[in-house]
Design a protein around this motif. Structure first.
Motif: not given
Ligand code: MG
Ligand code: ADP
Length: 697
Positions: A204, A446, A458
Motif C-alpha cells: 500500500e 493500527r 502487515e
Molecule cells: Mg493495510
C-alpha cells in the motif's frame, strides 16, 4: 502515457504494455514459449538460441508498440530505479537501418554505470557494472511522446558478481526462504506441486499531492522533498474529515489516469482513497509474487509522479513532507505461498493446516524477536526517522500484534497445548483440531509496526519513498533462519513419527516461552509502551546512524552469509552507502535551509521590521500609544536576530559536517522562522503556506 482511454474497456487495456506470458504465446514458437515459461516458473536457465528468439519476439512486440529503444531497468542502491536507453538501430553499409535486438543484449548489459554508489565494491580499475535479465518480472513499455522504450527488469552486479542493487539480494532471499519452506513441507508430509515456495506481497503506497504552482515557489520541496519550514494551519487533519472523504474532481481525474496507466502495465491497482492529512492519498494494488510486487511498486511511484505532473500537481513521496501532521508510509502485506499452492498464513479449516500455520506464526515471533535490529535497519533513512514514532507512525520499537484470538492460542501453546481457554476448547497441535480462525478474528491495531491481519502480516514501518526490497530481504532471511532452527529440531526426531506432534508442540512451546516479549497488542503510540518495551529489553534504535551499525555486527554478517543472501563485503558496502546518504541528505537540507533563510526569510522580516520602525518613528511625539506596536517590532526583531545567530551556528556545523548538531540547529532555526511566519503580513511571506499547499481546490 495517454491521459484518457476513451471508450476502451479495462479488459482490453489491462496488460497491454507488458510482454506477459499471454502476449508471448503469440510471438514465440511453442518450444521457446515452454522453455521461457519453465525459466519463469521454476528458475531454469535459458539456452542462448532460445534467448535470441525471445529477444527478437520482444523487439517485434515492442516495435509494434512504438518502441525505438530498449533499456535494462534496474534498482541501484540509491533507492530509485535506473535506466540507460539504447536504440534498436543497426546502420546498413548501403545506407538505412534495420532494427535488431539479440539474445545477448537481452540477457546481459554492460551499462558500466560507475557513478552509482558501490560502498567500496567497485575499485576504479575494475569498475565495471553489469545488468542481468530477470525473466520472472516481465518486460514493459514506457510510453514517451514520440516513441516508447522497452524496459527489461534486471539485476545489477559488479565484475566480481557482487550485488550492486536491491533485486539481487531479494531474489537470493526468496530462494533462501523457499528452501526452508519446502523443508518444512517435507516434515509435514505436504504434497508439493513444485519444490518451490513463493512469497506474496501487497504494497500500500501513501503519497501527497501539491499544486505545481506552489511547489515551484518552495525551494525546500524542490531540493529536499519536504518543507523545511512552515506553520501548521488552523485546520489540518484534526476533524478526520479528509480520511476516506469524497475525492475532489481534480484529484479524481489524476487518480483515474494513474489507474489506467498502471492497468496498461499489468499492475493490478485496486484501492484508491483520501488519507488522513489533507492532500494525502493512498493507492494499493492486489498482491503479487514478491519480486514482481516490488518492481511494480517502483513503477507505481514513477507513474504517480508522471501523471501528477500532467495534472498540474507534484506527487510528494517523502516520508514527512509537512511537519506536525501525518507522514507517508508504505504498508507491506507479506505472506507465504507454500509449495502446495496455499497461503500458509491463512489459519484454514483443517488441523493439519493449522499446525503449519502455527509453526509459521511461531517462526515469525522468533524471527522478529531475534532480529528486530535488522528489521529496524531495513527501514532506516533520515526521512523515515522523522516519521517513525511521530503522530501516526509506529515507533522504532519492533513488536508484533496478533489480535485477541491468536494471542489466546499462543498462550495455550505456551502452557503446554492441552488447556482449555475462554474461547477455544482443547488445543493440541497436529492431530487435535484447532478451531479455525475466521478471517476477521483479528482486530485492527493500527499502531503496531507488525500486525497479523487475518491471512498475512502487515509491516507498517517502511517509508513511503523507500524501495521495500530492503525490508523484504530482511523478512525473508530472518524467517528462513527461524524455520531452519525449527526444522533442525523437528528433524532430529523425525524418525519417530508417532511422536512428531508432541515434538512439534514442545518446539513451539519453547519458541513462545523464549520470545513472547515481542508480542504486544496495546497502543504502540503511547509513552507507556516505550517504558514497557525497555523493561522487556526490546531494542529501540531511534535514529538511522544508531540503526545502521547493526549491519556490521558479527551476528548479522554470519546470518546473511549463511543463507547466501549478502556477503560480508556486500553488507559493509550497504552500511557505507546508507551512512553516506544520511550525511548527504542532512547536508543538502542544511544548505537549502541556509539559502532560504538568508535570501528569503531574513529580507522579508527586515522589511517588515522597517515598516514597523517607520511607523514608530513617524508617530513619535504624537499623543497615540503604540506600546503594542513596539512590542511587535521587538518580537519580529528578536526572532530575526535569533535566526541570524542560528545561521552562523549552522554554517559552522555544515563546514565541520557535524550531522547531529546540524539536525538540532535546524530544528531551532525552524522555530524562529515559523514564529516569523505567524507575524509577517501574509502577502509578504516569501513561501507558500501549509494552508495553501494542503488545499487542492
Ligand atoms: Mg493495510
Ligand atoms: P487492509 O489492510 O486495508 O485491510 P486489504 O486486506 O485489502 O486491506 O489488503 C491490503 C493489501 O494486502 C492489498 O495489497 C492486498 O492485496 C494485500 N494482501 C491480501 N492478501 C495477501 C496475501 N495473502 N499476501 C500478501 N498480500 C496480501
Amino acid at each position: 502515457m495517454k491521459e484518457t482511454i476513451g471508450s476502451q474497456k479495462i479488459s482490453e487495456v489491462y496488460g497491454e504494455n507488458v510482454f506477459s506470458l499471454k502476449t508471448m504465446r503469440n510471438y514465440l514458437s511453442t518450444k521457446a514459449y515452454r522453455a521461457l515459461r519453465a525459466t519463469i516458473k521454476e528458475g531454469r536457465s535459458l539456452d542462448s538460441e532460445i534467448a535470441d528468439e525471445v529477444a527478437d519476439a520482444m523487439k517485434k512486440w515492442a516495435v509494434s508498440k512504438g518502441a525505438t529503444h530498449f533499456t535494462h531497468w534496474f534498482q541501484p542502491l540509491t533507492g530509485t530505479t535506473a535506466e540507460k536507453h539504447d536504440s534498436f538501430i543497426v546502420p546498413l553499409a548501403e545506407g538505412g537501418v534495420v532494427l535488431k535486438f539479440s539474445g545477448k543484449e537481452l540477457i546481459k548489459g554492460e551499462p558500466d554505470a560507475s557513478s552509482f554508489p558501490s560502498g567500496g565494491l567497485r575499485a576504479t580499475f575494475e569498475a565495471r557494472g553489469y545488468t542481468a535479465w530477470d525473466p520472472t518480472s516481465p518486460a514493459f513499455i514506457k510510453e514517451g511522446t514520440k516513441g516508447s522504450t522497452l524496459c527489461i527488469p534486471t539485476a545489477f552486479y559488479s565484475y566480481h558478481g557482487e550485488a550492486l542493487d536491491k533485486k539481487t539480494p531479494l531474489l537470493r532471499s526468496i530462494n533462501a526462504l523457499s528452501k526452508q519452506i519446502t523443508r518444512l513441507a517435507d516434515l509435514f508430509d505436504i504434497p508439493q506441486k513444485a519444490k518451490r515456495a513463493h512469497v506474496t506481497l501487497g504494497v500500500e503506497q501513501e503519497y501527497f499531492l501539491v499544486d505545481k504552482r506552489f511547489y515551484r515557489k518552495r525551494p525546500d520541496l524542490i531540493q529536499t522533498g519536504r518543507t523545511l519550514f512552515g506553520r501548521k494551519p488552523a485546520k489540518h487533519q484534526q476533524m478526520g474529515d479528509h480520511y476516506f472523504g469524497a475525492i475532489k474532481g481534480r484529484v479524481m481525474a489524476f487518480m483515474e489516469d494513474v489507474d489506467w496507466a498502471l492497468w496498461k502495465l499489468g499492475i493490478p491497482s485496486k484501492t484508491r482513497h483520501n488519507e488522513v492529512c489533507p492532500a494525502q492519498f493512498e493507492i494499493a494494488p492486489i498482491y503479487e509474487e514478491q519480486n514482481l510486487s516490488i518492481d511494480h511498486n517502483m513503477i507505481v511511484m514513477e507513474v504517480l509522479k508522471q501523471v501528477a505532473s500532467k495534472h498540474g500537481f507534484v506527487c510528494l513521496l517523502h516520508e514527512k513532507p509537512y511537519a506536525g501532521v501525518n507522514g507517508s508510509g508504505k504498508h507491506n502485506n507479506w505472506s507465504i505461498l507454500g509449495p502446495d499452492g496455499k497461503n500458509w498464513l491463512s489459519p484454514g479449516e483443517s488441523p493439519h493446516d493449522n499446525a503449519i500455520f502455527l509453526t509459521i506464526i511461531c517462526a515469525l515471533i522468533k524471527a522478529i524477536d531475534e532480529h528486530a535490529d535488522l528489521l529496524r535497519v531495513s527501514v532506516a533513512s533520515i526521512g523515515n526517522d522523522r516519521r517513525l514514532g511521530a503522530n501516526e507512525a509506529p515507533p522504532a520499537i519492533l513488536s508484533i500484534f496478533l489480535g485477541e484470538q491468536l494471542t489466546d492460542v499462543i498462550k495455550q501453546i505456551e502452557k503446554g497445548g492441552a488447556k482449555s481457554s475462554k474461547k477455544t476448547s482443547v488445543i493440541k497441535i497436529g492431530k487435535t483440531a484447532l478451531p479455525p480462525l475466521p478471517r476477521d478474528a483479528t482486530d485492527r491495531n493500527r499502531t503496531s509496526p507488525f500486525a497479523f491481519t487475518g491471512n498475512k502480516f502487515e509491516f507498517r514501518a517502511v517509508g513511503s519513498s523507500q524501495n521495500s526490497a530492503r525490508a523484504n530481504i530482511v523478512f525473508n532471511v530472518i524467517v528462513a533462519e527461524a524455520l531452519d532452527a525449527i526444522c533442525t529440531e523437528l528433524e532430529s526426531k523425525k524418525a519417530d513419527s508417532g511422536k512428531f506432534n508432541a515434538r512439534l508442540q514442545k518446539v513451539l512451546r519453547g519458541v513462545v516461552k523464549k520470545h513472547k516479549r515481542v508480542l504486544f497488542n496495546g497502543d504502540n503510540y503511547g509513552g507507556e509502551w516505550a517504558k514497557e518495551a525497555e523493561k522487556r529489553r526490546l531494542p529501540n534504535l531511534k535514529t538511522t546512524p544508531q540503526a545502521l551499525k547493526v549491519l556490521k555486527s558479527k551476528k548479522n554478517i554470519a546470518l546473511f552469509e549463511k543463507h547466501s543472501v549478502l556477503s560480508k563485503s556486500e553488507l559493509i558496502s550497504r552500511h557505507e552507502i546508507y551512512s553516506e546518504q544520511y550525511k548527504k541528505v542532512v547536508d543538502i537540507e542544511a544548505n537549502a535551509a541556509l539559502t532560504i533563510v538568508k535570501t528569503m526569510i531574513i529580507p522579508a522580516a527586515i522589511d517588515y521590521a522597517g515598516v514597523l520602525a517607520r511607523v514608530l518613528n513617524d508617530t513619535r511625539g504624537h499623543a497615540i500609544s503604540l506600546k503594542r506596536t513596539k512590542m511587535l517590532l521587538r518580537e519580529v526583531s528578536a526572532h530575526t536576530e535569533k535566526a541570524l545567530i542560528l545561521i552562523e551556528e549552522l554554517e559552522k556545523y555544515t563546514d565541520g559536517n557535524k550531522t547531529d548538531k546540524i539536525i538540532t540547529c535546524m530544528e531551532r532555526l525552524r522555530e524562529s522562522v515559523d514564529a516569523l511566519e505567524g507575524l509577517l503580513p501574509a502577502g509578504k511571506w516569501p513561501l507558500p503556506t501549509y494552508a495553501k499547499m494542503m488545499y487542492l481546490g
